[in-house]
Design an enzyme around this catalytic site. Structure first.
Site, mmCIF file in Angstrom:
data_model
loop_
_atom_site.group_PDB
_atom_site.id
_atom_site.type_symbol
_atom_site.label_atom_id
_atom_site.label_comp_id
_atom_site.label_asym_id
_atom_site.label_seq_id
_atom_site.Cartn_x
_atom_site.Cartn_y
_atom_site.Cartn_z
ATOM 1 N N ASN A 9 6.598 2.538 6.680
ATOM 2 C CA ASN A 9 5.645 2.637 5.562
ATOM 3 C C ASN A 9 4.365 1.925 5.986
ATOM 4 O O ASN A 9 4.300 0.705 5.979
ATOM 5 C CB ASN A 9 6.260 1.970 4.318
ATOM 6 C CG ASN A 9 5.278 1.891 3.171
ATOM 7 O OD1 ASN A 9 4.272 2.618 3.144
ATOM 8 N ND2 ASN A 9 5.549 1.010 2.220
ATOM 9 N N TRP A 10 3.362 2.723 6.352
ATOM 10 C CA TRP A 10 2.110 2.124 6.856
ATOM 11 C C TRP A 10 1.283 1.461 5.764
ATOM 12 O O TRP A 10 0.338 0.740 6.054
ATOM 13 C CB TRP A 10 1.249 3.205 7.523
ATOM 14 C CG TRP A 10 1.779 3.719 8.820
ATOM 15 C CD1 TRP A 10 2.964 3.396 9.436
ATOM 16 C CD2 TRP A 10 1.142 4.678 9.673
ATOM 17 N NE1 TRP A 10 3.101 4.088 10.605
ATOM 18 C CE2 TRP A 10 1.989 4.882 10.774
ATOM 19 C CE3 TRP A 10 -0.055 5.388 9.603
ATOM 20 C CZ2 TRP A 10 1.677 5.759 11.821
ATOM 21 C CZ3 TRP A 10 -0.381 6.271 10.629
ATOM 22 C CH2 TRP A 10 0.483 6.442 11.728
ATOM 23 N N LYS A 11 1.595 1.764 4.507
ATOM 24 C CA LYS A 11 0.775 1.272 3.381
ATOM 25 C C LYS A 11 -0.681 1.695 3.608
ATOM 26 O O LYS A 11 -0.927 2.774 4.144
ATOM 27 C CB LYS A 11 0.917 -0.238 3.215
ATOM 28 C CG LYS A 11 2.380 -0.690 3.226
ATOM 29 C CD LYS A 11 2.583 -2.084 2.775
ATOM 30 C CE LYS A 11 4.036 -2.475 2.970
ATOM 31 N NZ LYS A 11 4.410 -3.671 2.249
ATOM 32 N N HIS A 94 7.540 2.643 -4.953
ATOM 33 C CA HIS A 94 7.456 1.413 -4.162
ATOM 34 C C HIS A 94 7.047 0.277 -5.095
ATOM 35 O O HIS A 94 6.255 0.474 -6.014
ATOM 36 C CB HIS A 94 6.432 1.589 -3.027
ATOM 37 C CG HIS A 94 6.479 0.476 -2.034
ATOM 38 N ND1 HIS A 94 5.904 -0.755 -2.273
ATOM 39 C CD2 HIS A 94 7.053 0.389 -0.811
ATOM 40 C CE1 HIS A 94 6.124 -1.545 -1.233
ATOM 41 N NE2 HIS A 94 6.823 -0.878 -0.327
ATOM 42 N N GLU A 96 5.022 -2.039 -4.790
ATOM 43 C CA GLU A 96 3.569 -2.256 -4.880
ATOM 44 C C GLU A 96 2.953 -1.264 -5.860
ATOM 45 O O GLU A 96 2.021 -1.599 -6.585
ATOM 46 C CB GLU A 96 2.932 -2.149 -3.481
ATOM 47 C CG GLU A 96 3.267 -3.362 -2.633
ATOM 48 C CD GLU A 96 3.289 -3.102 -1.130
ATOM 49 O OE1 GLU A 96 2.761 -2.077 -0.684
ATOM 50 O OE2 GLU A 96 3.862 -3.948 -0.412
ATOM 51 N N GLU A 166 14.839 -2.436 -1.822
ATOM 52 C CA GLU A 166 13.813 -3.342 -1.323
ATOM 53 C C GLU A 166 13.651 -4.526 -2.276
ATOM 54 O O GLU A 166 12.906 -4.442 -3.271
ATOM 55 C CB GLU A 166 12.469 -2.612 -1.225
ATOM 56 C CG GLU A 166 12.490 -1.442 -0.272
ATOM 57 C CD GLU A 166 11.114 -1.240 0.363
ATOM 58 O OE1 GLU A 166 11.043 -1.271 1.588
ATOM 59 O OE2 GLU A 166 10.127 -1.097 -0.372
ATOM 60 N N GLY A 172 7.113 -8.032 2.892
ATOM 61 C CA GLY A 172 5.883 -8.606 3.435
ATOM 62 C C GLY A 172 5.863 -10.122 3.430
ATOM 63 O O GLY A 172 4.819 -10.738 3.624
ATOM 64 N N SER A 212 10.928 -6.996 5.256
ATOM 65 C CA SER A 212 10.780 -7.787 6.473
ATOM 66 C C SER A 212 11.814 -7.458 7.548
ATOM 67 O O SER A 212 12.244 -8.342 8.299
ATOM 68 C CB SER A 212 10.786 -9.294 6.148
ATOM 69 O OG SER A 212 9.719 -9.604 5.273
ATOM 70 N N GLY A 233 7.726 -1.976 6.689
ATOM 71 C CA GLY A 233 6.280 -2.099 6.513
ATOM 72 C C GLY A 233 5.637 -2.688 7.756
ATOM 73 O O GLY A 233 5.316 -1.981 8.717
ATOM 74 N N GLY A 234 5.458 -3.989 7.758
ATOM 75 C CA GLY A 234 4.730 -4.688 8.833
ATOM 76 C C GLY A 234 5.158 -4.284 10.240
ATOM 77 O O GLY A 234 4.317 -3.977 11.092
HETATM 78 C C1 PEP Z 1 7.760 -2.051 2.602
HETATM 79 O O1 PEP Z 1 6.562 -1.977 2.442
HETATM 80 O O2 PEP Z 1 8.462 -1.156 2.132
HETATM 81 C C2 PEP Z 1 8.322 -3.174 3.358
HETATM 82 C C3 PEP Z 1 9.611 -3.308 3.441
HETATM 83 O O3 PEP Z 1 7.412 -4.008 3.962
HETATM 84 P P1 PEP Z 1 7.772 -5.174 5.045
HETATM 85 O O4 PEP Z 1 8.675 -4.559 6.061
HETATM 86 O O5 PEP Z 1 6.445 -5.569 5.595
HETATM 87 O O6 PEP Z 1 8.448 -6.268 4.290
#
Ligand code: PEP
Length: 253
Positions: A9-11, A94, A96, A166, A172, A212, A233-234
């Site tokens: 997930n590049w956001k 999501h 966010e 999640e 994040g 994460s 994500g990251g």
């Molecule tokens: C996400 O955005 O779905 C996520 C899990 O981010 P991260 O891996 O950065 O925690």
């Protein structure tokens, strides 16, 4: 054989040029099971990512969609628009989007139905806040999200949905759920789906962990029986880290 999906997930990251360069590198690094790997990218990158991925087997998708097929919804993108591009996946709900853009279980449910009708695979995100976890109410909270999000969806359609558990406190933050915490919740989610539908639907459900996940911790999470992959994500923004996670999943098949 266990099924996996490793979805990045590049956001709101990567311009079109950056997305092309990234995907070119990723294609060279993902050696096994490319069809188990997906990148979920900003709308403006979809065409470039599709063209650059051509022939690689790696899947791609969007991060949101509107539930109406067309109309006066300034700034929004519809399911037919995504369908024409040919996306494989679309992230829905999501945390966010739930937190910053007023996404509710009601809109999530409408979006799921619109995507399913167009044969685009939804990746549905659920998960509790730290406050809810500290009260020990994560199961009732996530169970409630699932009941509301799957409202009016048939067993045949439900089986096409990918669920991403999640925990918001792990997104994040660098604070990953332990493999046991992640497994407990993914097994719980599988049980809820079995309860709403039937055992076969629950057993076949693809359930990802997100929060994460990185190159160092992916394998021990992915080894858990009820975890079918990751929403990342990251660590999905670097081809090196993301491809290590993809290879970890491939090694467990
Ligand atoms: C996400 O955005 O779905 C996520 C899990 O981010 P991260 O891996 O950065 O925690």
């Amino acid at each position: 054989m266990k099924k996996f999906l490793i979805a990045g997930n590049w956001k709101m990251n990567k311009t079109t040029q950056e997305s092309e360069a990234f995907v070119r590198e990723l294609k060279a690094k993902v050696k096994s099971n490319p069809e188990d790997v997906a990148v979920l990218v900003p709308f403006v990158d979809l065409h470039a990512v599709k063209n650059t991925l051509e022939g690689s087997g790696i899947k791609f998708g969007a991060q949101n969609v509107h539930f109406e097929p067309a109309g006066a919804f300034t700034g929004e993108v519809s399911v037919p628009m995504l369908k024409e591009i040919g996306v494989d996946y679309c992230v829905i709900g999501h945390s966010e989007r739930r937190e910053y853009f007023n996404e509710t279980d009601e809109t999530v449910n409408k979006k799921l139905k619109a995507l399913l009708a167009a044969d685009i695979t939804p990746i549905l995100c659920v998960g509790e806040s730290l406050e809810i976890r500290e009260k020990g109410e994560e199961q009732s909270f996530v169970g409630g999200q699932l009941v509301a999000d799957f409202e009016g969806i048939s067993a045949i359609d439900a089986a096409k949905i990918v669920i991403a558990y999640e925990p918001i406190w792990a997104i994040g933050t660098g604070k990953t759920a332990t493999p046991e915490q992640a497994e407990d919740m993914c097994a719980f989610i599988r049980g809820v789906i079995s309860g709403i539908y039937d055992q076969a639907t629950g057993d076949a459900m693809l359930i990802l962990y997100g929060g994460s996940m990185n190159a160092g911790n992916a394998k021990e999470l992915l080894e858990k029986p009820d975890i079918n992959g990751g929403l990342i994500g990251g660590a999905s923004l670097k081809t090196e880290d993301f491809s290590i996670i993809a290879e970890a999943a491939a090694s467990l098949k």
